[in-house]
Design an enzyme around this catalytic site. Structure first.
Site, mmCIF file in Angstrom:
data_model
loop_
_atom_site.group_PDB
_atom_site.id
_atom_site.type_symbol
_atom_site.label_atom_id
_atom_site.label_comp_id
_atom_site.label_asym_id
_atom_site.label_seq_id
_atom_site.Cartn_x
_atom_site.Cartn_y
_atom_site.Cartn_z
ATOM 1 N N ALA A 66 1.010 -1.067 -0.092
ATOM 2 C CA ALA A 66 0.221 -0.226 -0.220
ATOM 3 C C ALA A 66 0.684 1.177 0.206
ATOM 4 C CB ALA A 66 -0.373 -0.362 1.404
ATOM 5 N N GLY A 111 0.710 -5.464 0.985
ATOM 6 C CA GLY A 111 -0.572 -5.235 0.103
ATOM 7 C C GLY A 111 -0.415 -5.816 -1.307
ATOM 8 N N GLU A 114 -0.240 -9.598 -1.088
ATOM 9 C CA GLU A 114 -1.897 -9.740 -0.803
ATOM 10 C C GLU A 114 -2.780 -9.786 -2.075
ATOM 11 O OE1 GLU A 114 -2.056 -6.705 2.257
ATOM 12 O OE2 GLU A 114 -2.980 -7.492 3.669
ATOM 13 N N GLU A 134 4.370 -5.442 7.326
ATOM 14 C CA GLU A 134 3.537 -4.428 7.812
ATOM 15 C C GLU A 134 3.922 -3.833 9.456
ATOM 16 O OE1 GLU A 134 2.251 -6.794 5.799
ATOM 17 O OE2 GLU A 134 0.762 -5.986 4.660
HETATM 18 N N1 DAK Z 1 4.575 3.085 -0.574
HETATM 19 C C1 DAK Z 1 4.864 4.577 -1.096
HETATM 20 N N2 DAK Z 1 6.405 4.776 -2.189
HETATM 21 C C2 DAK Z 1 7.120 3.803 -2.302
HETATM 22 C C3 DAK Z 1 6.205 2.496 -1.439
HETATM 23 C C4 DAK Z 1 5.410 1.891 -0.632
HETATM 24 N N3 DAK Z 1 4.960 1.316 -0.221
HETATM 25 N N4 DAK Z 1 7.913 0.961 -1.556
HETATM 26 C C5 DAK Z 1 8.596 1.987 -1.891
HETATM 27 N N5 DAK Z 1 8.262 2.994 -2.590
HETATM 28 C C6 DAK Z 1 9.001 4.018 -2.840
HETATM 29 C C7 DAK Z 1 10.629 5.228 -1.944
HETATM 30 O O1 DAK Z 1 9.861 5.575 -1.628
HETATM 31 C C8 DAK Z 1 10.894 5.586 -3.119
HETATM 32 O O2 DAK Z 1 10.701 6.509 -3.484
HETATM 33 P P1 DAK Z 1 11.641 7.542 -4.041
HETATM 34 O O3 DAK Z 1 12.367 8.208 -2.135
HETATM 35 O O4 DAK Z 1 12.514 7.668 -4.886
HETATM 36 O O5 DAK Z 1 11.025 9.161 -3.963
HETATM 37 C C9 DAK Z 1 10.679 4.514 -4.327
HETATM 38 O O6 DAK Z 1 9.312 3.646 -4.122
HETATM 39 C C10 DAK Z 1 12.167 3.476 -4.864
HETATM 40 O O7 DAK Z 1 12.074 2.596 -3.551
HETATM 41 P P2 DAK Z 1 13.516 2.778 -2.477
HETATM 42 O O8 DAK Z 1 14.453 3.882 -2.963
HETATM 43 O O9 DAK Z 1 13.343 2.346 -1.084
HETATM 44 O O10 DAK Z 1 14.574 1.523 -2.968
HETATM 45 P P3 DAK Z 1 15.163 0.432 -2.156
HETATM 46 O O11 DAK Z 1 15.549 -0.568 -3.764
HETATM 47 O O12 DAK Z 1 16.146 0.971 -1.870
HETATM 48 O O13 DAK Z 1 13.783 -0.559 -1.523
HETATM 49 C C11 DAK Z 1 12.075 -1.994 -1.053
HETATM 50 C C12 DAK Z 1 13.121 -1.028 -2.791
HETATM 51 C C13 DAK Z 1 10.591 -2.137 -1.409
HETATM 52 C C14 DAK Z 1 12.868 -2.828 0.292
HETATM 53 C C15 DAK Z 1 11.841 -0.526 -0.236
HETATM 54 O O14 DAK Z 1 11.102 0.643 -0.874
HETATM 55 C C16 DAK Z 1 10.353 -0.605 0.775
HETATM 56 O O15 DAK Z 1 10.720 -1.227 1.522
HETATM 57 N N6 DAK Z 1 9.093 0.012 0.447
HETATM 58 C C17 DAK Z 1 8.490 -0.160 1.628
HETATM 59 C C18 DAK Z 1 7.788 -1.851 1.848
HETATM 60 C C19 DAK Z 1 6.258 -2.111 2.359
HETATM 61 O O16 DAK Z 1 6.507 -1.680 3.684
HETATM 62 N N7 DAK Z 1 5.671 -2.303 2.100
HETATM 63 C C20 DAK Z 1 4.431 -2.524 3.074
HETATM 64 C C21 DAK Z 1 3.433 -1.444 3.002
HETATM 65 S S1 DAK Z 1 2.270 -1.603 4.159
HETATM 66 C C22 DAK Z 1 -4.614 -1.670 5.476
HETATM 67 C C23 DAK Z 1 -5.124 -2.127 3.871
HETATM 68 C C24 DAK Z 1 -3.797 -2.558 3.329
HETATM 69 C C25 DAK Z 1 -2.708 -2.869 4.017
HETATM 70 C C26 DAK Z 1 -2.688 -2.273 5.233
HETATM 71 C C27 DAK Z 1 -3.106 -1.455 6.241
HETATM 72 N N8 DAK Z 1 -6.774 -1.279 5.935
HETATM 73 C C28 DAK Z 1 -6.317 0.064 5.604
HETATM 74 C C29 DAK Z 1 -5.908 -1.678 7.367
HETATM 75 C C30 DAK Z 1 -1.543 -3.069 3.361
HETATM 76 C C31 DAK Z 1 -0.147 -2.052 4.322
HETATM 77 C C32 DAK Z 1 0.930 -2.224 2.847
HETATM 78 O O17 DAK Z 1 1.168 -2.757 1.774
#
Ligand code: DAK
Length: 260
Positions: A66, A111, A114, A134
Protein backbone atom coordinates in the site's frame (compact mmCIF):
# COMPACT_ATOMS: atom_id res chain seq x y z
CA UNK A 1 -12.13 3.19 -20.24
CA UNK A 2 -8.80 5.02 -19.85
CA UNK A 3 -6.72 4.33 -16.75
CA UNK A 4 -4.07 6.59 -15.23
CA UNK A 5 -2.32 4.10 -12.97
CA UNK A 6 -2.83 0.91 -14.98
CA UNK A 7 -2.14 -0.39 -18.45
CA UNK A 8 -4.61 -2.77 -20.08
CA UNK A 9 -3.77 -4.80 -23.15
CA UNK A 10 -6.10 -7.41 -24.60
CA UNK A 11 -4.88 -9.79 -27.27
CA UNK A 12 -5.37 -13.46 -28.11
CA UNK A 13 -8.01 -13.81 -25.34
CA UNK A 14 -5.46 -12.69 -22.71
CA UNK A 15 -5.88 -9.42 -20.79
CA UNK A 16 -2.63 -8.10 -19.37
CA UNK A 17 -3.16 -5.63 -16.54
CA UNK A 18 0.00 -3.78 -15.51
CA UNK A 19 0.02 -1.68 -12.36
CA UNK A 20 1.89 1.34 -13.62
CA UNK A 21 3.44 3.49 -10.88
CA UNK A 22 7.06 2.36 -11.23
CA UNK A 23 8.47 5.46 -9.47
CA UNK A 24 6.88 4.29 -6.22
CA UNK A 25 7.43 0.61 -7.04
CA UNK A 26 3.76 0.30 -8.05
CA UNK A 27 2.52 1.05 -4.54
CA UNK A 28 -1.24 0.88 -4.20
CA UNK A 29 -2.84 4.23 -3.49
CA UNK A 30 -6.60 4.72 -3.41
CA UNK A 31 -6.74 5.84 -7.04
CA UNK A 32 -4.92 2.69 -8.18
CA UNK A 33 -7.08 0.32 -6.13
CA UNK A 34 -10.17 2.09 -7.51
CA UNK A 35 -8.89 1.64 -11.08
CA UNK A 36 -7.99 -1.99 -10.36
CA UNK A 37 -11.58 -2.54 -9.27
CA UNK A 38 -12.86 -0.90 -12.46
CA UNK A 39 -10.57 -2.83 -14.80
CA UNK A 40 -11.42 -6.19 -13.20
CA UNK A 41 -15.16 -5.44 -13.46
CA UNK A 42 -14.66 -4.43 -17.10
CA UNK A 43 -12.74 -7.64 -17.88
CA UNK A 44 -15.22 -9.87 -16.05
CA UNK A 45 -17.88 -8.90 -18.60
CA UNK A 46 -15.69 -9.16 -21.70
CA UNK A 47 -16.18 -12.18 -23.94
CA UNK A 48 -12.80 -11.60 -25.57
CA UNK A 49 -10.86 -12.37 -22.37
CA UNK A 50 -10.34 -15.92 -21.11
CA UNK A 51 -7.35 -15.39 -18.81
CA UNK A 52 -5.94 -12.33 -17.02
CA UNK A 53 -2.24 -11.67 -16.40
CA UNK A 54 -1.60 -9.22 -13.56
CA UNK A 55 1.85 -7.67 -13.22
CA UNK A 56 3.76 -4.54 -12.23
CA UNK A 57 5.53 -2.01 -14.44
CA UNK A 58 9.33 -1.90 -14.50
CA UNK A 59 11.84 -4.52 -13.51
CA UNK A 60 11.92 -3.95 -9.79
CA UNK A 61 8.48 -4.52 -8.34
CA UNK A 62 5.18 -6.27 -8.79
CA UNK A 63 3.66 -4.09 -6.04
CA UNK A 64 5.70 -2.86 -3.03
CA UNK A 65 2.61 -2.53 -0.87
CA UNK A 66 0.00 0.00 0.00
CA UNK A 67 1.21 3.54 -0.66
CA UNK A 68 2.84 4.56 2.60
CA UNK A 69 2.92 8.26 1.70
CA UNK A 70 -0.87 8.23 1.38
CA UNK A 71 -1.54 5.80 4.23
CA UNK A 72 0.53 7.86 6.68
CA UNK A 73 -2.29 10.39 7.08
CA UNK A 74 -5.22 7.94 7.32
CA UNK A 75 -7.57 8.26 10.26
CA UNK A 76 -8.77 4.93 11.71
CA UNK A 77 -12.07 5.44 9.88
CA UNK A 78 -10.24 5.99 6.56
CA UNK A 79 -8.11 2.92 7.27
CA UNK A 80 -11.30 0.90 7.72
CA UNK A 81 -12.74 2.11 4.39
CA UNK A 82 -9.40 1.53 2.62
CA UNK A 83 -9.17 -2.00 3.99
CA UNK A 84 -12.81 -2.90 3.26
CA UNK A 85 -12.70 -1.50 -0.26
CA UNK A 86 -9.39 -3.21 -1.06
CA UNK A 87 -10.56 -6.50 0.44
CA UNK A 88 -13.65 -6.27 -1.80
CA UNK A 89 -11.45 -5.79 -4.88
CA UNK A 90 -9.38 -8.86 -4.02
CA UNK A 91 -12.52 -10.90 -3.35
CA UNK A 92 -13.90 -9.82 -6.71
CA UNK A 93 -10.70 -11.01 -8.37
CA UNK A 94 -11.24 -14.42 -6.77
CA UNK A 95 -14.87 -14.43 -7.87
CA UNK A 96 -14.56 -13.09 -11.41
CA UNK A 97 -14.99 -15.85 -13.98
CA UNK A 98 -11.60 -15.70 -15.70
CA UNK A 99 -8.52 -17.16 -13.99
CA UNK A 100 -5.97 -14.53 -12.94
CA UNK A 101 -2.26 -15.37 -13.23
CA UNK A 102 -0.07 -13.16 -11.05
CA UNK A 103 3.20 -12.38 -12.83
CA UNK A 104 5.54 -11.48 -9.97
CA UNK A 105 8.33 -9.46 -11.54
CA UNK A 106 9.99 -8.18 -8.36
CA UNK A 107 8.96 -7.06 -4.86
CA UNK A 108 5.50 -8.28 -3.80
CA UNK A 109 5.24 -6.79 -0.33
CA UNK A 110 2.40 -6.02 2.05
CA UNK A 111 -0.66 -5.20 -0.06
CA UNK A 112 1.32 -6.46 -3.07
CA UNK A 113 1.79 -9.88 -1.51
CA UNK A 114 -1.89 -9.86 -0.54
CA UNK A 115 -2.85 -8.98 -4.12
CA UNK A 116 -0.63 -11.81 -5.39
CA UNK A 117 -2.22 -14.31 -3.01
CA UNK A 118 -5.68 -13.49 -4.35
CA UNK A 119 -4.55 -14.55 -7.86
CA UNK A 120 -5.33 -18.10 -9.02
CA UNK A 121 -1.81 -19.02 -10.13
CA UNK A 122 1.51 -17.25 -9.50
CA UNK A 123 4.63 -17.23 -11.67
CA UNK A 124 7.60 -15.42 -10.15
CA UNK A 125 10.92 -14.14 -11.42
CA UNK A 126 13.78 -15.79 -9.53
CA UNK A 127 14.86 -12.39 -8.16
CA UNK A 128 11.39 -11.55 -6.77
CA UNK A 129 10.93 -11.10 -3.03
CA UNK A 130 7.70 -11.57 -1.16
CA UNK A 131 6.64 -10.65 2.34
CA UNK A 132 4.27 -9.00 4.76
CA UNK A 133 6.47 -6.25 6.27
CA UNK A 134 3.61 -4.26 7.83
CA UNK A 135 4.84 -4.82 11.40
CA UNK A 136 7.95 -2.80 10.45
CA UNK A 137 5.57 0.16 10.09
CA UNK A 138 3.65 -0.60 13.27
CA UNK A 139 0.56 -1.82 11.40
CA UNK A 140 -0.82 -5.18 10.30
CA UNK A 141 -1.83 -6.49 6.87
CA UNK A 142 -5.16 -5.00 5.81
CA UNK A 143 -5.96 -6.79 2.57
CA UNK A 144 -6.50 -10.26 3.95
CA UNK A 145 -2.83 -11.11 4.50
CA UNK A 146 -3.41 -12.47 7.99
CA UNK A 147 -6.01 -14.82 6.50
CA UNK A 148 -5.00 -15.88 2.96
CA UNK A 149 -1.36 -16.54 3.88
CA UNK A 150 -2.35 -18.94 6.67
CA UNK A 151 -4.74 -20.73 4.32
CA UNK A 152 -1.98 -21.05 1.70
CA UNK A 153 1.04 -22.08 3.76
CA UNK A 154 -0.37 -23.08 7.15
CA UNK A 155 -0.73 -21.11 10.36
CA UNK A 156 2.79 -21.24 11.75
CA UNK A 157 4.71 -20.35 8.58
CA UNK A 158 2.22 -17.53 8.01
CA UNK A 159 2.74 -16.28 11.56
CA UNK A 160 6.50 -16.29 11.09
CA UNK A 161 6.17 -14.11 7.98
CA UNK A 162 3.57 -11.72 9.42
CA UNK A 163 5.11 -11.40 12.88
CA UNK A 164 8.74 -10.96 11.78
CA UNK A 165 7.99 -8.95 8.64
CA UNK A 166 10.83 -10.78 6.89
CA UNK A 167 10.95 -11.04 3.11
CA UNK A 168 11.44 -14.40 1.44
CA UNK A 169 12.90 -15.29 -1.95
CA UNK A 170 10.79 -16.49 -4.86
CA UNK A 171 12.40 -19.93 -4.43
CA UNK A 172 11.31 -20.08 -0.76
CA UNK A 173 7.83 -18.90 -1.76
CA UNK A 174 7.75 -21.78 -4.24
CA UNK A 175 8.88 -24.28 -1.61
CA UNK A 176 6.13 -23.30 0.83
CA UNK A 177 3.41 -23.22 -1.82
CA UNK A 178 2.80 -19.52 -2.44
CA UNK A 179 4.02 -19.46 -6.03
CA UNK A 180 3.56 -22.11 -8.71
CA UNK A 181 6.70 -21.51 -10.79
CA UNK A 182 9.98 -19.64 -10.54
CA UNK A 183 11.76 -18.66 -13.75
CA UNK A 184 14.53 -16.27 -14.84
CA UNK A 185 13.21 -12.69 -15.25
CA UNK A 186 13.69 -12.82 -19.03
CA UNK A 187 11.37 -15.85 -19.26
CA UNK A 188 8.68 -14.57 -16.90
CA UNK A 189 6.06 -13.29 -19.32
CA UNK A 190 6.55 -16.24 -21.68
CA UNK A 191 6.07 -18.68 -18.78
CA UNK A 192 2.85 -16.92 -17.74
CA UNK A 193 1.57 -16.85 -21.32
CA UNK A 194 2.35 -20.56 -21.69
CA UNK A 195 0.12 -21.36 -18.71
CA UNK A 196 -2.53 -18.97 -20.05
CA UNK A 197 -2.48 -20.67 -23.47
CA UNK A 198 -2.88 -24.08 -21.88
CA UNK A 199 -5.92 -22.86 -19.94
CA UNK A 200 -7.34 -21.19 -23.06
CA UNK A 201 -7.22 -24.48 -24.96
CA UNK A 202 -9.63 -26.09 -22.46
CA UNK A 203 -13.40 -25.88 -22.21
CA UNK A 204 -14.03 -22.22 -21.24
CA UNK A 205 -17.16 -22.87 -19.19
CA UNK A 206 -15.44 -25.76 -17.39
CA UNK A 207 -12.49 -23.48 -16.52
CA UNK A 208 -14.82 -20.83 -15.08
CA UNK A 209 -16.86 -23.38 -13.13
CA UNK A 210 -13.72 -25.05 -11.75
CA UNK A 211 -12.35 -21.70 -10.55
CA UNK A 212 -15.68 -20.86 -8.93
CA UNK A 213 -16.02 -24.26 -7.23
CA UNK A 214 -12.46 -24.14 -5.87
CA UNK A 215 -12.40 -20.54 -4.66
CA UNK A 216 -15.90 -20.60 -3.15
CA UNK A 217 -15.60 -24.17 -1.89
CA UNK A 218 -12.45 -23.46 0.12
CA UNK A 219 -14.50 -21.20 2.41
CA UNK A 220 -17.13 -23.89 3.06
CA UNK A 221 -17.20 -27.11 5.06
CA UNK A 222 -16.42 -30.17 2.93
CA UNK A 223 -20.02 -31.36 2.62
CA UNK A 224 -21.33 -28.04 1.34
CA UNK A 225 -18.24 -27.54 -0.82
CA UNK A 226 -18.85 -30.90 -2.51
CA UNK A 227 -22.53 -29.98 -3.00
CA UNK A 228 -21.35 -26.78 -4.71
CA UNK A 229 -19.03 -28.88 -6.88
CA UNK A 230 -21.88 -31.26 -7.81
CA UNK A 231 -24.01 -28.33 -8.94
CA UNK A 232 -21.17 -26.89 -11.01
CA UNK A 233 -20.62 -30.39 -12.45
CA UNK A 234 -24.28 -30.45 -13.51
CA UNK A 235 -23.96 -27.02 -15.13
CA UNK A 236 -21.06 -28.10 -17.33
CA UNK A 237 -23.12 -31.08 -18.44
CA UNK A 238 -25.58 -28.59 -19.94
CA UNK A 239 -22.92 -27.16 -22.28
CA UNK A 240 -22.20 -27.95 -25.93
CA UNK A 241 -18.54 -28.05 -24.94
CA UNK A 242 -18.90 -31.18 -22.85
CA UNK A 243 -20.45 -32.98 -25.87
CA UNK A 244 -17.61 -31.75 -28.06
CA UNK A 245 -14.92 -32.60 -25.48
CA UNK A 246 -16.11 -36.17 -25.04
CA UNK A 247 -16.77 -36.70 -28.77
CA UNK A 248 -13.28 -35.40 -29.59
CA UNK A 249 -11.72 -37.79 -27.09
CA UNK A 250 -13.61 -40.78 -28.49
CA UNK A 251 -12.85 -39.75 -32.09
CA UNK A 252 -9.16 -39.25 -31.18
CA UNK A 253 -9.06 -35.62 -32.34
CA UNK A 254 -8.46 -32.22 -30.74
CA UNK A 255 -11.58 -30.67 -29.24
CA UNK A 256 -12.85 -27.42 -30.66
CA UNK A 257 -14.54 -25.66 -27.76
CA UNK A 258 -16.91 -22.75 -28.28
CA UNK A 259 -17.52 -21.67 -24.71
CA UNK A 260 -21.18 -22.61 -24.58
N1 DAK B 1 4.64 3.13 -0.60
C1 DAK B 1 5.08 4.30 -1.14
N2 DAK B 1 6.26 4.44 -1.75
C2 DAK B 1 7.06 3.36 -1.83
C3 DAK B 1 6.67 2.09 -1.30
C4 DAK B 1 5.40 2.00 -0.66
N3 DAK B 1 4.92 0.88 -0.18
N4 DAK B 1 7.68 1.22 -1.53
C5 DAK B 1 8.65 1.91 -2.19
N5 DAK B 1 8.29 3.19 -2.37
C6 DAK B 1 9.03 4.26 -3.02
C7 DAK B 1 10.23 4.71 -2.16
O1 DAK B 1 9.80 5.63 -1.18
C8 DAK B 1 11.11 5.35 -3.21
O2 DAK B 1 10.59 6.63 -3.54
P1 DAK B 1 11.60 7.89 -3.80
O3 DAK B 1 12.43 8.01 -2.57
O4 DAK B 1 12.40 7.49 -5.02
O5 DAK B 1 10.67 9.05 -4.05
C9 DAK B 1 10.88 4.47 -4.44
O6 DAK B 1 9.64 3.77 -4.21
C10 DAK B 1 11.98 3.43 -4.60
O7 DAK B 1 12.09 2.72 -3.37
P2 DAK B 1 13.49 2.57 -2.58
O8 DAK B 1 14.40 3.69 -2.88
O9 DAK B 1 13.16 2.30 -1.15
O10 DAK B 1 14.07 1.25 -3.28
P3 DAK B 1 15.03 0.17 -2.64
O11 DAK B 1 15.46 -0.70 -3.75
O12 DAK B 1 16.09 0.80 -1.79
O13 DAK B 1 14.08 -0.69 -1.65
C11 DAK B 1 12.05 -1.83 -1.03
C12 DAK B 1 13.00 -1.39 -2.20
C13 DAK B 1 10.81 -2.47 -1.66
C14 DAK B 1 12.76 -2.88 -0.17
C15 DAK B 1 11.70 -0.60 -0.18
O14 DAK B 1 11.24 0.44 -1.06
C16 DAK B 1 10.64 -0.86 0.84
O15 DAK B 1 10.91 -1.46 1.89
N6 DAK B 1 9.40 -0.40 0.57
C17 DAK B 1 8.32 -0.48 1.50
C18 DAK B 1 7.78 -1.87 1.50
C19 DAK B 1 6.67 -2.01 2.52
O16 DAK B 1 6.85 -1.76 3.71
N7 DAK B 1 5.53 -2.43 2.03
C20 DAK B 1 4.39 -2.64 2.86
C21 DAK B 1 3.61 -1.37 2.89
S1 DAK B 1 2.32 -1.53 4.09
C22 DAK B 1 -4.70 -1.67 5.35
C23 DAK B 1 -4.74 -1.96 4.01
C24 DAK B 1 -3.60 -2.43 3.39
C25 DAK B 1 -2.45 -2.55 4.11
C26 DAK B 1 -2.44 -2.25 5.45
C27 DAK B 1 -3.54 -1.83 6.07
N8 DAK B 1 -5.82 -1.16 5.97
C28 DAK B 1 -6.32 0.10 5.50
C29 DAK B 1 -6.08 -1.50 7.38
C30 DAK B 1 -1.24 -2.89 3.47
C31 DAK B 1 -0.13 -2.35 3.99
C32 DAK B 1 1.10 -2.32 3.28
O17 DAK B 1 1.21 -2.79 2.18
Amino acid sequence: MAYENLLLDVSDMIATVTINRPKSLNALNRATVTELSAVLHEIALRDDVGVVLLTGAGEKAFVAGADITEMRDFSPVQALSFALFGQGVLEFMERMPQPVIGVINGYALGGGCELAMACDILVAADNARLGQPEVNLGIIPGYGGTQRLARLVGRNLAKELVLTGEMISAQRAYEIGIVNRVVPPADLMAAAREIASKILSKGPVAVKMAKMAMNRGLDLDLGNACALEANAFAVVFSTEDRGEGMAAFLEKRKASFRGR
